[in-house]
Design a protein around this motif. Structure first.
Motif, PDB file in Angstrom:
ATOM      1  N   ALA A 111       5.245  11.750  32.302  1.00  0.00           N
ATOM      2  CA  ALA A 111       4.443  12.939  32.572  1.00  0.00           C
ATOM      3  C   ALA A 111       2.974  12.616  32.350  1.00  0.00           C
ATOM      4  O   ALA A 111       2.625  11.634  31.681  1.00  0.00           O
ATOM      5  N   VAL A 112       2.117  13.454  32.929  1.00  0.00           N
ATOM      6  CA  VAL A 112       0.681  13.382  32.681  1.00  0.00           C
ATOM      7  C   VAL A 112       0.283  14.649  31.943  1.00  0.00           C
ATOM      8  O   VAL A 112       0.628  15.757  32.367  1.00  0.00           O
ATOM      9  N   ALA A 113      -0.428  14.496  30.828  1.00  0.00           N
ATOM     10  CA  ALA A 113      -0.813  15.634  30.002  1.00  0.00           C
ATOM     11  C   ALA A 113      -2.317  15.592  29.736  1.00  0.00           C
ATOM     12  O   ALA A 113      -2.957  14.544  29.860  1.00  0.00           O
ATOM     13  N   ASP A 114      -2.871  16.730  29.358  1.00  0.00           N
ATOM     14  CA  ASP A 114      -4.279  16.794  28.981  1.00  0.00           C
ATOM     15  C   ASP A 114      -4.503  16.056  27.671  1.00  0.00           C
ATOM     16  O   ASP A 114      -3.691  16.128  26.748  1.00  0.00           O
ATOM     17  N   ASP A 115      -5.609  15.356  27.602  1.00  0.00           N
ATOM     18  CA  ASP A 115      -5.992  14.665  26.372  1.00  0.00           C
ATOM     19  C   ASP A 115      -6.643  15.676  25.437  1.00  0.00           C
ATOM     20  O   ASP A 115      -7.687  16.253  25.757  1.00  0.00           O
ATOM     21  N   PRO A 116      -6.030  15.948  24.270  1.00  0.00           N
ATOM     22  CA  PRO A 116      -6.595  16.966  23.370  1.00  0.00           C
ATOM     23  C   PRO A 116      -7.914  16.549  22.739  1.00  0.00           C
ATOM     24  O   PRO A 116      -8.637  17.390  22.205  1.00  0.00           O
ATOM     25  N   THR A 117      -8.239  15.262  22.793  1.00  0.00           N
ATOM     26  CA  THR A 117      -9.462  14.786  22.134  1.00  0.00           C
ATOM     27  C   THR A 117     -10.680  14.813  23.045  1.00  0.00           C
ATOM     28  O   THR A 117     -11.810  14.738  22.554  1.00  0.00           O
ATOM     29  N   GLU A 118     -10.472  14.902  24.369  1.00  0.00           N
ATOM     30  CA  GLU A 118     -11.603  14.882  25.280  1.00  0.00           C
ATOM     31  C   GLU A 118     -11.262  15.702  26.519  1.00  0.00           C
ATOM     32  O   GLU A 118     -10.348  15.363  27.263  1.00  0.00           O
ATOM     33  N   LYS A 119     -12.031  16.754  26.726  1.00  0.00           N
ATOM     34  CA  LYS A 119     -11.777  17.652  27.838  1.00  0.00           C
ATOM     35  C   LYS A 119     -11.913  16.921  29.169  1.00  0.00           C
ATOM     36  O   LYS A 119     -12.835  16.146  29.378  1.00  0.00           O
ATOM     37  N   GLY A 120     -10.975  17.197  30.081  1.00  0.00           N
ATOM     38  CA  GLY A 120     -11.010  16.584  31.397  1.00  0.00           C
ATOM     39  C   GLY A 120     -10.275  15.263  31.484  1.00  0.00           C
ATOM     40  O   GLY A 120     -10.043  14.760  32.583  1.00  0.00           O
ATOM     41  N   LYS A 121      -9.920  14.667  30.363  1.00  0.00           N
ATOM     42  CA  LYS A 121      -9.188  13.401  30.363  1.00  0.00           C
ATOM     43  C   LYS A 121      -7.679  13.661  30.380  1.00  0.00           C
ATOM     44  O   LYS A 121      -7.199  14.701  29.924  1.00  0.00           O
ATOM     45  N   LYS A 122      -6.954  12.663  30.886  1.00  0.00           N
ATOM     46  CA  LYS A 122      -5.511  12.787  30.998  1.00  0.00           C
ATOM     47  C   LYS A 122      -4.821  11.657  30.249  1.00  0.00           C
ATOM     48  O   LYS A 122      -5.381  10.574  30.059  1.00  0.00           O
ATOM     49  N   LEU A 123      -3.599  11.928  29.828  1.00  0.00           N
ATOM     50  CA  LEU A 123      -2.772  10.952  29.147  1.00  0.00           C
ATOM     51  C   LEU A 123      -1.503  10.714  29.949  1.00  0.00           C
ATOM     52  O   LEU A 123      -0.901  11.655  30.478  1.00  0.00           O
ATOM     53  N   CYS A 124      -1.109   9.463  30.044  1.00  0.00           N
ATOM     54  CA  CYS A 124       0.163   9.097  30.650  1.00  0.00           C
ATOM     55  C   CYS A 124       1.192   9.001  29.523  1.00  0.00           C
ATOM     56  O   CYS A 124       1.074   8.149  28.643  1.00  0.00           O
ATOM     57  N   GLN A 125       2.192   9.886  29.548  1.00  0.00           N
ATOM     58  CA  GLN A 125       3.175   9.959  28.477  1.00  0.00           C
ATOM     59  C   GLN A 125       4.558   9.574  28.983  1.00  0.00           C
ATOM     60  O   GLN A 125       4.893   9.815  30.144  1.00  0.00           O
ATOM     61  N   SER A 126       5.338   8.978  28.103  1.00  0.00           N
ATOM     62  CA  SER A 126       6.718   8.627  28.418  1.00  0.00           C
ATOM     63  C   SER A 126       7.617   9.113  27.292  1.00  0.00           C
ATOM     64  O   SER A 126       7.262   8.988  26.108  1.00  0.00           O
ATOM     65  N   PHE A 127       8.780   9.655  27.670  1.00  0.00           N
ATOM     66  CA  PHE A 127       9.695  10.250  26.702  1.00  0.00           C
ATOM     67  C   PHE A 127      11.119   9.759  26.934  1.00  0.00           C
ATOM     68  O   PHE A 127      11.490   9.341  28.039  1.00  0.00           O
ATOM     69  N   LEU A 128      11.904   9.865  25.863  1.00  0.00           N
ATOM     70  CA  LEU A 128      13.353   9.766  25.954  1.00  0.00           C
ATOM     71  C   LEU A 128      13.938  11.055  25.405  1.00  0.00           C
ATOM     72  O   LEU A 128      13.445  11.599  24.410  1.00  0.00           O
ATOM     73  N   TRP A 129      14.971  11.548  26.037  1.00  0.00           N
ATOM     74  CA  TRP A 129      15.718  12.658  25.449  1.00  0.00           C
ATOM     75  C   TRP A 129      17.204  12.419  25.739  1.00  0.00           C
ATOM     76  O   TRP A 129      17.564  11.591  26.579  1.00  0.00           O
TER      77      TRP A 129
END
Length: 858
Positions: A180-198
């Motif tokens: 998933a791509v999520a908003d970076d909480p530390t810098e407005k406008g930046k995105k984070l590439c996240q990977s999960f297992l469930w």
């Protein structure tokens, strides 16, 4: 049945008076008051159940806006209806039954995206199927291919955290990898590439969190989106779904395997394979691997891992044991190993096959032909080969199951090296897609998936059977050729004529149409742009594109020229220049010489949504005249290739007035509690929200729907809807009737949760889709309520063949030309259903005069 003057004329001279009337049949009764021009002034009653004989209704002498009407003669019009529907069949679902049943069986796969992976358990009996995304119906299924317990499906689990990529099981749990791509909480406008297992329990599909983790999903990694490498992953380079850079780059977690003690995940963008503790998810070891992809366990306990174009062997402890497959792979996506140790690799790119190797890496065969199946054509021939194969799985009896990342969302099943059968998943019916029958040849029903792909079903109305007839997908192309290349250039398949968007996804509009004109059959996709395709058997040939907005793909030498055109602007809210493209040379590609930039008089400041509020969805009549973008654009005939000819210079403004209200009058709806939408000052017109238009071929009138968003009291989508209306205007644009209250609770007759599109006209009735999965039926001449089709899911209806789950934005009504029977097609995430409509021909209509007298002087 039409009856006139069968009730007692009433004299209204008090604040509230009673008007009597007589009906011949029992049923749902609707009544309205009309002026001498036949315009609806007041809806007195909608769908009230009444017995045959004498009845009465009260009227206070006011109109629908609460204004006192002047004394004089009015007309009371009414109808009695007993509308019904009868389920016939369903397409786009391999479930048993095909529709969602009360016991949870039937629903078949995630609504959105395609089959991303498959897996089997250690016994090879049960199969796990993973769709990339869902909305409502489970995207992870455990099935018994033999059709055992649970009627084919044992359980379904809902997806979490973005887009699913891989599935594996160790007998206790089933694991899913997502990105998933999520908003970076530390810098407005930046995105984070996240990977999960469930994970879920293997026996029942219930979520099972890792030890010490408070939620079912375990975050594996998180990296800044901007720091990702510019190189597109090899398999993604060839992937059918890689039409946006962000889609390709965010899929970091690419492979997954489980052995009962450890989990193995590949992080393609970080060039590493992680070994995790099965119970806690804690990292046990990291192994450096170049561009790792799919991972699979072998019978000896070792693992096979894709790395670039090779496959190597790795021990459970992470020791690299050397390469196994070094040649013969172009763009390997995923792999599995059967009980005999044979390796099955889904190879995309130029191969489009599942290639089979011995345990020591020697070629042992392949499923499907080299190059894969064509991107469009008759399914009878297409089904034998593969296109964008994803995760393979091998059952204990040697049956091979292969997902595909393209239409028609299938699992291809091979036995003894040959295609045996398909399981077709849901094509996301309803939600702003095209579900339409060819009204002259209704055995053919067309269905789009997302914006770019199309399938055609062939139905037998007598036997109530369905078969997939044809399918068309889009691909990566280069210089107009259907090839797979590494130029990172993703243009649409040539059948799209060089046009950027194929579907109605961007418009939220009407869906599409099939029209038969001068011996040609056209599939018309109603979007931005409006695209005409000629149907020649199973060939879908691009013919003409017309739009009120610059949507031509800026490819090769044309990009600078198009960008320099006056008022070039791709923003939907800014002025832009309309155009027509017609494939004059028949090469399926757009050349600048084929683009006509002529515009209607007064086009300056042209907007794709103006002038007027009812022009997002375009209507195309049987003569191929277009009603949309605020204009009427007549078809000038066909050229020598059979392509429709249009000229924006011949366009005329579409006559229309605001549906929600008129300048100087009270708003045509209650605005109490509307907080999130800026409403005009009292007396001003209320703007509509992208309401489509529909033309009546009999009287030339126009039907409109309109919605204003706003946070109000209501259920589901109704809570974000301030109010909504549907109406009819004559051919000059003067209103005949406007009706349809927004429900603040459970919808009653005459109310909508949130109307969407018009499904068509049939037997004197207008059919309008409602977001909650119902079709509302109105009398086209009077605007009176006739009835509802399908059960109201908001009222807790039991899932069965009579339930259409939200969100219903597209349906189609039609009459079979041979049998004369009336049908409606409508669907949801479980597939597309066909119903017979009953009771339309038995509607009893009546009218009579009512004299409104001035009240006596005090």
């Amino acid at each position: 049945m039409n009856t006139r003057c069968i009730f007692v004329v009433g004299m209204l001279c008090a604040l509230v008076a009673t008007v009597g009337y007589t009906i011949k049949t029992a049923g749902a009764v609707s009544l309205g008051v009309y002026d001498q021009q036949g315009r609806l002034l007041r809806t007195l009653q909608s769908g009230k159940k009444q017995e045959a004989g004498k009845n009465a209704v009260e009227w206070d002498g006011k109109d629908d806006l609460g204004r006192d009407l002047p004394s004089g003669q009015y007309t009371l019009k009414g109808l009695v209806a007993n509308l019904g529907w009868d389920y016939q069949m369903m397409m786009g679902s391999a479930g048993k039954p095909p529709y969602l049943a009360a016991d949870g069986t039937g629903a078949w796969g995630g609504v959105h995206q395609n089959v991303k992976d498959t897996a089997t358990d250690s016994s090879g009996k049960y199969l796990y199927l993973l769709w990339g995304m869902e909305e409502g119906t489970p995207g992870l299924l455990k099935v018994d291919p033999a059709g055992g317990p649970g009627k084919f499906k044992l359980w379904g689990a809902h997806l979490m955290n973005g887009h699913a990529q891989a599935v594996a099981t160790d007998g206790d749990y089933v694991y899913v990898a997502t990105n998933a791509v999520a908003d970076d909480p530390t810098e407005k406008g930046k995105k984070l590439c996240q990977s999960f297992l469930w994970r879920v329990r293997d026996d029942n599909g219930e979520y099972a969190a890792f030890a010490g983790v408070p939620q079912p999903a375990l975050k594996i990694t998180e990296i800044p989106f901007e720091s990702l490498p510019l190189e597109t992953p090899l398999w993604q380079m060839y992937s059918h779904s890689a039409d946006r850079k962000s889609e390709g780059l965010r899929k970091n977690l690419a492979g997954l395997a489980a052995d009962g003690t450890r989990l193995y995940v590949s992080l393609r963008l970080e060039n590493k394979v992680l070994i995790l503790d099965r119970d806690t998810g804690a990292r046990v070891k990291e192994v450096t691997v170049d561009r790792p992809g799919g991972i699979a366990l072998a019978p000896d306990g070792n693992l096979y891992v894709i790395s670039g174009r090779t496959v190597f062997r790795m021990s459970p402890q992470g020791q690299v044991l050397g390469p196994v497959i070094e040649r013969g792979l172009a763009a390997p996506y995923d792999l599995t190993v059967d009980k005999q140790g044979q390796i099955y690799v889904s190879d995309q790119g130029p191969a489009q096959q599942v290639k089979i190797f011995t345990a020591d890496g020697k070629p042992a065969g392949a499923l499907g032909k080299v190059g894969g199946r064509p991107f469009g054509g008759a399914w009878e021939t297409l089904k034998l080969d593969l296109l964008f194969p994803t995760g393979p799985a091998v059952a204990a009896d040697g049956t091979v199951y292969v997902g595909e990342d393209c239409a028609p969302k299938r699992i291809a099943i091979f036995r003894n090296g040959q295609w045996a059968q398909d399981w077709i998943g849901p094509l996301a019916s309803g939600c702003a897609k095209t579900d339409v029958a060819d009204e002259q040849q209704p055995e053919y029903i067309y269905q789009t998936y997302w914006s770019y792909e199309l399938v055609r079903w062939k139905v037998d109305y007598q036997k109530k059977t369905v078969a997939l007839d044809a399918a068309w997908a889009y691909s990566c192309t280069h210089n107009g050729q259907e090839i797979h290349n590494n130029t990172y250039r993703y243009e649409r398949h040539p059948l799209l004529g060089g046009i950027k968007e194929f579907g109605a996804y961007q418009t939220g509009g009407n869906g599409g149409y099939v029209r038969n004109y001068r011996g040609q059959t056209f599939f018309i996709n109603n979007g931005q742009p409006l695209v005409f395709y000629r149907m020649e058997g199973a060939n879908l040939i691009p013919a003409t594109t017309i739009s009120g907005r610059d949507f031509l793909e800026p490819i090769s030498e044309f990009s600078k020229a198009w960008a320099s055109k006056p008022n070039f602007n791709s923003s939907p809210n800014e002025p832009c220049r309309p155009y027509v493209w017609r494939d004059r040379d028949g090469d399926w590609q757009a050349q600048e010489a084929e683009v006509d930039w002529a515009a209607p008089e007064g086009w300056e400041g042209f907007s794709p949504y103006g002038p007027g509020p009812h022009n997002c969805g375009s209507y195309v009549d049987q003569d191929l005249t277009i009603y949309g973008w605020g204009w009427i654009i007549p078809c000038q005939g066909l050229d020598e290739r059979g392509n429709p000819i249009y000229d924006w210079g011949q366009a005329q403004p579409l006559p229309q007035q605001p549906l929600m209200g008129k300048p100087g009058e009270k708003p045509f709806a209650d605005t109490t509690g509307v907080t999130s939408y800026h409403l005009p000052a009292d007396g001003g017109p209320i703007p509509d929200f992208h309401g489509p238009v529909w033309r009546d071929p009999e009287d030339g009138g126009y039907y409109h729907t309109g919605v204003v968003s706003g946070q109000t009291k209501g259920i589901g989508w109704a809570s974000s809807t301030a109010f909504c209306r549907v109406g009819k205007a004559d051919k000059e644009g003067n209103w005949i009737w406007r009706t349809g209250d927004k429900a603040s609770g459970f919808a009653k007759p005459g109310q909508f949760y949130r109307m969407t599109n018009i499904a068509g006209l049939l037997e004197g009735c207008l059919f309008v889709c409602d977001i909650n999965g119902q079709v509302r039926v109105l009398d086209k001449q009077t605007g009176l309520w006739v009835g509802n089709l399908f059960n109201d899911g908001y009222r807790g209806a039991i899932p069965d063949q009579n339930l259409i789950a939200v969100e219903l934005t597209e349906a189609h009504v039609y009459r079979h030309p041979q049998t004369g029977l009336e049908y409606v097609i409508a669907g949801d995430g479980t597939g597309l259903k066909v119903y017979r409509v009953t009771g339309l021909r038995d509607v009893e209509r009546f009218e009579g005069a009512v004299q409104l007298a001035a009240p006596p002087a005090p």
